[in-house]
Design a protein around this motif. Sequence first.
Motif, PDB file in Angstrom:
ATOM      1  N   LEU A   1       0.952  -1.234   0.169  1.00  0.00           N
ATOM      2  CA  LEU A   1      -0.116  -0.067   0.133  1.00  0.00           C
ATOM      3  C   LEU A   1       0.744   1.260  -0.145  1.00  0.00           C
ATOM      4  N   TYR A   2       0.462   2.352  -0.875  1.00  0.00           N
ATOM      5  CA  TYR A   2       1.200   3.263  -0.981  1.00  0.00           C
ATOM      6  C   TYR A   2       0.507   4.558  -0.511  1.00  0.00           C
ATOM      7  N   SER A   3       0.994   5.390   0.444  1.00  0.00           N
ATOM      8  CA  SER A   3       0.481   6.520   1.016  1.00  0.00           C
ATOM      9  C   SER A   3       0.907   8.015   0.428  1.00  0.00           C
ATOM     10  N   ASP A   4       0.635   8.543  -0.486  1.00  0.00           N
ATOM     11  CA  ASP A   4       1.320   9.750  -0.871  1.00  0.00           C
ATOM     12  C   ASP A   4       1.152  10.955   0.145  1.00  0.00           C
ATOM     13  N   LYS A   5       2.374  11.170   0.768  1.00  0.00           N
ATOM     14  CA  LYS A   5       2.464  12.228   1.668  1.00  0.00           C
ATOM     15  C   LYS A   5       3.353  13.360   1.133  1.00  0.00           C
ATOM     16  N   THR A   6       3.814  13.467  -0.152  1.00  0.00           N
ATOM     17  CA  THR A   6       4.536  14.636  -0.692  1.00  0.00           C
ATOM     18  C   THR A   6       3.687  15.486  -1.372  1.00  0.00           C
ATOM     19  N   PRO A   7       3.619  16.783  -0.777  1.00  0.00           N
ATOM     20  CA  PRO A   7       2.686  17.682  -1.177  1.00  0.00           C
ATOM     21  C   PRO A   7       3.110  18.334  -2.635  1.00  0.00           C
TER      22      PRO A   7
ATOM     23  N   PRO B   1      -0.040  30.206 -12.055  1.00  0.00           N
ATOM     24  CA  PRO B   1       0.740  29.049 -11.868  1.00  0.00           C
ATOM     25  C   PRO B   1       0.037  27.804 -11.823  1.00  0.00           C
ATOM     26  N   LEU B   2       0.709  26.632 -12.447  1.00  0.00           N
ATOM     27  CA  LEU B   2       0.382  25.539 -12.630  1.00  0.00           C
ATOM     28  C   LEU B   2       0.658  24.471 -11.608  1.00  0.00           C
ATOM     29  N   GLY B   3       1.806  24.492 -11.451  1.00  0.00           N
ATOM     30  CA  GLY B   3       2.607  23.549 -10.011  1.00  0.00           C
ATOM     31  C   GLY B   3       2.833  22.176 -10.646  1.00  0.00           C
ATOM     32  N   ARG B   4       3.164  21.420  -9.916  1.00  0.00           N
ATOM     33  CA  ARG B   4       3.543  19.916 -10.273  1.00  0.00           C
ATOM     34  C   ARG B   4       3.351  18.968  -9.056  1.00  0.00           C
ATOM     35  N   ASP B   5       2.929  17.879  -9.382  1.00  0.00           N
ATOM     36  CA  ASP B   5       2.745  16.848  -8.285  1.00  0.00           C
ATOM     37  C   ASP B   5       3.497  15.672  -8.493  1.00  0.00           C
ATOM     38  N   ASN B   6       4.082  14.921  -7.691  1.00  0.00           N
ATOM     39  CA  ASN B   6       4.929  13.584  -7.835  1.00  0.00           C
ATOM     40  C   ASN B   6       4.015  12.456  -8.322  1.00  0.00           C
ATOM     41  N   SER B   7       2.832  12.470  -8.464  1.00  0.00           N
ATOM     42  CA  SER B   7       1.737  11.679  -8.885  1.00  0.00           C
ATOM     43  C   SER B   7       1.847  11.677 -10.416  1.00  0.00           C
TER      44      SER B   7
ATOM     45  N   LYS C   1      -3.408  35.161  -4.459  1.00  0.00           N
ATOM     46  CA  LYS C   1      -2.818  34.443  -3.885  1.00  0.00           C
ATOM     47  C   LYS C   1      -3.120  32.988  -4.314  1.00  0.00           C
ATOM     48  N   TYR C   2      -2.501  32.118  -4.890  1.00  0.00           N
ATOM     49  CA  TYR C   2      -2.951  30.699  -5.287  1.00  0.00           C
ATOM     50  C   TYR C   2      -2.577  29.650  -4.250  1.00  0.00           C
ATOM     51  N   THR C   3      -3.419  28.748  -4.031  1.00  0.00           N
ATOM     52  CA  THR C   3      -3.141  27.551  -3.061  1.00  0.00           C
ATOM     53  C   THR C   3      -3.114  26.352  -4.151  1.00  0.00           C
ATOM     54  N   ILE C   4      -2.334  25.409  -3.613  1.00  0.00           N
ATOM     55  CA  ILE C   4      -2.084  24.142  -4.313  1.00  0.00           C
ATOM     56  C   ILE C   4      -2.334  22.934  -3.511  1.00  0.00           C
ATOM     57  N   THR C   5      -3.042  22.053  -4.288  1.00  0.00           N
ATOM     58  CA  THR C   5      -3.491  20.719  -3.451  1.00  0.00           C
ATOM     59  C   THR C   5      -3.283  19.439  -4.517  1.00  0.00           C
ATOM     60  N   ASP C   6      -2.938  18.359  -3.985  1.00  0.00           N
ATOM     61  CA  ASP C   6      -2.974  17.231  -4.876  1.00  0.00           C
ATOM     62  C   ASP C   6      -4.172  16.546  -4.773  1.00  0.00           C
ATOM     63  N   ALA C   7      -4.484  15.406  -5.520  1.00  0.00           N
ATOM     64  CA  ALA C   7      -5.587  14.440  -5.344  1.00  0.00           C
ATOM     65  C   ALA C   7      -5.856  13.779  -4.110  1.00  0.00           C
ATOM     66  N   THR C   8      -4.853  13.622  -3.323  1.00  0.00           N
ATOM     67  CA  THR C   8      -4.837  13.066  -2.066  1.00  0.00           C
ATOM     68  C   THR C   8      -5.181  13.938  -0.745  1.00  0.00           C
ATOM     69  N   GLY C   9      -4.984  15.305  -1.081  1.00  0.00           N
ATOM     70  CA  GLY C   9      -5.277  16.250  -0.301  1.00  0.00           C
ATOM     71  C   GLY C   9      -4.053  17.056   0.187  1.00  0.00           C
TER      72      GLY C   9
END
Length: 100
Positions: A3-9, A39-45, A72-80
Amino acid sequence: MFLYSDKTPPAFIDGECPDDIILNIDSSNNTALVHWIPPLGRDNSGEPPITVEVHGYEPDTRFKAGAPHLVKYTITDATGNMGASCQFMITVNCKFITFK
């Protein structure tokens, strides 16, 4: 079973967040049309992260002269996972005309 838990923002890439913007008014109603690239940002997923402008400002909007406006822009991934925000100021100055 693994099981993999994504903890990288997710993160905004260096140079992707606009610098502060300072303009003079460009119309008779004491405003200026302001453009920037969001800005678009990037995620490790590999999935695109969700970016939201907190105050509802959009590029190519007219801003009134006066006090600076915080964008101000916030950035969130699919896992929160939430990354560091991107923020900059927009200042629209009045252009005074001197008559001789």
